[in-house]
Design a protein around this motif. Structure first.
Motif, mmCIF file in Angstrom:
data_model
loop_
_atom_site.group_PDB
_atom_site.id
_atom_site.type_symbol
_atom_site.label_atom_id
_atom_site.label_comp_id
_atom_site.label_asym_id
_atom_site.label_seq_id
_atom_site.Cartn_x
_atom_site.Cartn_y
_atom_site.Cartn_z
ATOM 1 N N PRO A 299 0.800 -1.238 0.000
ATOM 2 C CA PRO A 299 0.000 0.000 0.000
ATOM 3 C C PRO A 299 0.826 1.278 0.000
ATOM 4 C CG PRO A 299 -0.057 -1.066 2.156
ATOM 5 C CD PRO A 299 0.585 -2.031 1.223
ATOM 6 N N GLU A 300 2.082 1.215 0.457
ATOM 7 C CA GLU A 300 2.903 2.433 0.482
ATOM 8 C C GLU A 300 3.195 2.946 -0.921
ATOM 9 O OE1 GLU A 300 5.718 -1.084 0.449
ATOM 10 O OE2 GLU A 300 3.871 -0.519 1.476
ATOM 11 N N THR A 301 2.976 2.105 -1.933
ATOM 12 C CA THR A 301 3.237 2.518 -3.303
ATOM 13 C C THR A 301 2.341 3.675 -3.719
ATOM 14 O OG1 THR A 301 3.791 0.213 -3.812
ATOM 15 C CG2 THR A 301 3.428 1.685 -5.679
ATOM 16 N N SER A 302 1.111 3.705 -3.216
ATOM 17 C CA SER A 302 0.174 4.762 -3.583
ATOM 18 C C SER A 302 0.464 6.075 -2.872
ATOM 19 C CB SER A 302 -1.263 4.313 -3.264
ATOM 20 O OG SER A 302 -1.408 4.044 -1.872
ATOM 21 N N LEU A 303 1.310 6.046 -1.835
ATOM 22 C CA LEU A 303 1.611 7.258 -1.073
ATOM 23 C C LEU A 303 2.699 8.104 -1.716
ATOM 24 C CD1 LEU A 303 1.549 5.742 2.545
ATOM 25 C CD2 LEU A 303 -0.307 6.869 1.292
ATOM 26 N N CYS A 304 3.547 7.477 -2.518
ATOM 27 C CA CYS A 304 4.609 8.216 -3.212
ATOM 28 C C CYS A 304 4.744 7.660 -4.620
ATOM 29 C CB CYS A 304 5.931 8.121 -2.464
ATOM 30 S SG CYS A 304 6.467 6.449 -2.121
ATOM 31 N N HIS A 305 5.034 8.527 -5.553
ATOM 32 C CA HIS A 305 5.065 8.124 -6.953
ATOM 33 C C HIS A 305 6.240 7.187 -7.219
ATOM 34 C CE1 HIS A 305 3.982 8.486 -11.140
ATOM 35 N NE2 HIS A 305 5.249 8.700 -11.448
ATOM 36 N N PRO A 306 5.985 5.957 -7.654
ATOM 37 C CA PRO A 306 7.089 5.030 -7.961
ATOM 38 C C PRO A 306 7.914 5.539 -9.133
ATOM 39 C CG PRO A 306 4.988 3.872 -7.758
ATOM 40 C CD PRO A 306 4.673 5.322 -7.836
ATOM 41 N N LEU A 307 9.202 5.223 -9.114
ATOM 42 C CA LEU A 307 10.119 5.668 -10.149
ATOM 43 C C LEU A 307 10.718 4.473 -10.870
ATOM 44 C CD1 LEU A 307 12.071 8.416 -8.136
ATOM 45 C CD2 LEU A 307 10.140 8.757 -9.688
ATOM 46 N N LEU A 308 10.690 4.496 -12.190
ATOM 47 C CA LEU A 308 11.365 3.478 -12.987
ATOM 48 C C LEU A 308 12.831 3.858 -13.085
ATOM 49 C CD1 LEU A 308 8.814 2.963 -15.894
ATOM 50 C CD2 LEU A 308 9.365 1.344 -14.097
#
Length: 351
Positions: free
Chosen positions: A271-280
């Motif tokens: 769920p922490e993925t939705s709190l900060c924008h993931p980076l490729l």
């Protein structure tokens, strides 16, 4: 009598008797052995130009990248990794360096004389034979550079066989220039990303640069070029907490449409993925592994199995691209090559 098939047993098997040792140390056996076990090479580690991380970070207990520790990398930065080699640039001596992490073999080469002073550039390294197991095969280095004044993007190839840069080929792309992000090899064509999310390709057979149309969706410059499942060029982008995998496929009418696959990163990574924008931040083309940064964590995802792993246990990731290093590797073969010191493909220059 057959030798044990597992790579980890080669070193032990070489101590059984002189006959076995002579067989294992034979270059023809080593080549056939790797051909027999050919498949998906593992990701052994990755390079990073970020000061918060080691220059080379090993993610396996059996490989430490000892050759990296034997060079002074304070003034080095990485441009590319492929076929068991790393392409590095040395700012202090204005040269490029090709490094074999297993044998320690090095090739020093100058920048092409046609490289403009006001230019952005990116490079790629590859083995002529197309694999990472032959330590004496010739190496090619491809450099693509864009002039920020007239927006001419050019490319040329260096061969370790000739020791010189080849002819320059160029293309005019208005308001566009190449950026220093990881490149990808698909077939015999290399692909780079431009600053406006367009893709440029360099055909190694025709020695020609061509422009691919702009990617079909905006990802705020968060795009990584990759090799799609069907062996064609593709790219990945992140939209909120979803990973989009695009594949470029030709159609009957001659057009080239893009198809998309969507992966829910919140479900995969938490769920922490939705709190900060993931980076490729990286892609290992031979292993089909993509790297995604989420806040201070780094994830590597095997796209075929959707298995995830956090390679950084005691390190904090704070952003920036990484360059995965993949290779078939066994400690026994590495120790033998280090002792025997197979001849380098070219003599390094004095720096």
């Amino acid at each position: 009598m057959r030798l044990p098939p597992e790579p980890i047993n080669l070193f032990c098997a070489s101590h059984v008797c002189k006959h076995w040792r002579s067989l294992i140390h034979d270059a023809r056996f080593l080549f056939r052995f790797h051909e027999f076990h050919r498949g998906t090479p593992p990701v052994l580690g990755f390079f990073s130009n970020q000061p918060s991380l080691p220059f080379f970070f090993s993610i396996t207990n059996t490989f430490a990248g000892s050759a990296v520790g034997k060079i002074d990398h304070d003034y080095l930065s990485v441009l590319d990794c492929r076929h068991g080699r790393a392409l590095l640039e040395c700012k202090c001596c204005n040269e490029l360096l090709v490094l074999d992490l297993v044998t320690g073999d090095t090739i020093w080469l100058p920048y092409p004389t046609q490289l403009p002073k006001q230019a952005t550039y990116n490079g790629a390294v590859l083995c002529v034979a197309g694999h990472d197991n032959c330590h004496s095969c010739p190496v090619l280095v491809v450099l693509v550079f864009s002039n920020k004044v007239d927006f001419i993007t050019a490319g040329c190839v260096y061969s370790s066989e000739t020791g010189v840069w080849g002819e320059v080929t160029s293309i005019h792309i208005p308001d566009s220039f190449v950026v220093p992000l990881p490149t990808v090899l698909v077939g015999n064509t290399l692909y780079w990303l431009l600053d406006n999310d367009r893709i440029i390709q360099f055909d190694l057979d025709k020695h020609r640069l061509d422009l691919i149309e702009e990617v079909p969706h905006s990802y705020w410059k968060q795009v990584i070029i990759m090799r799609a499942e069907d062996g064609v060029v593709g790219f990945a982008g992140v939209d909120d907490s979803s990973l989009h995998l695009w594949s470029r496929v030709g159609s009957i009418d001659g057009g080239v449409p893009w198809t998309r696959r969507i992966i829910d990163l919140e479900e995969l990574l938490g769920p922490e993925t939705s709190l900060c924008h993931p980076l490729l931040v990286g892609y290992a083309e031979d292993a089909d592994v993509i790297f995604i940064g989420v806040y201070t964590s780094l994830y590597m995802i095997h796209l075929k199995s959707m298995m995830k792993r956090e390679p950084l246990q005691n390190e904090v990731y704070i952003g920036g691209p990484i360059f995965p290093y993949t290779r078939f590797y066994s400690p026994g073969i590495a120790i033998f090559l280090e002792r025997r010191r197979l001849p380098a493909v070219a003599e390094p220059a004095q720096v």
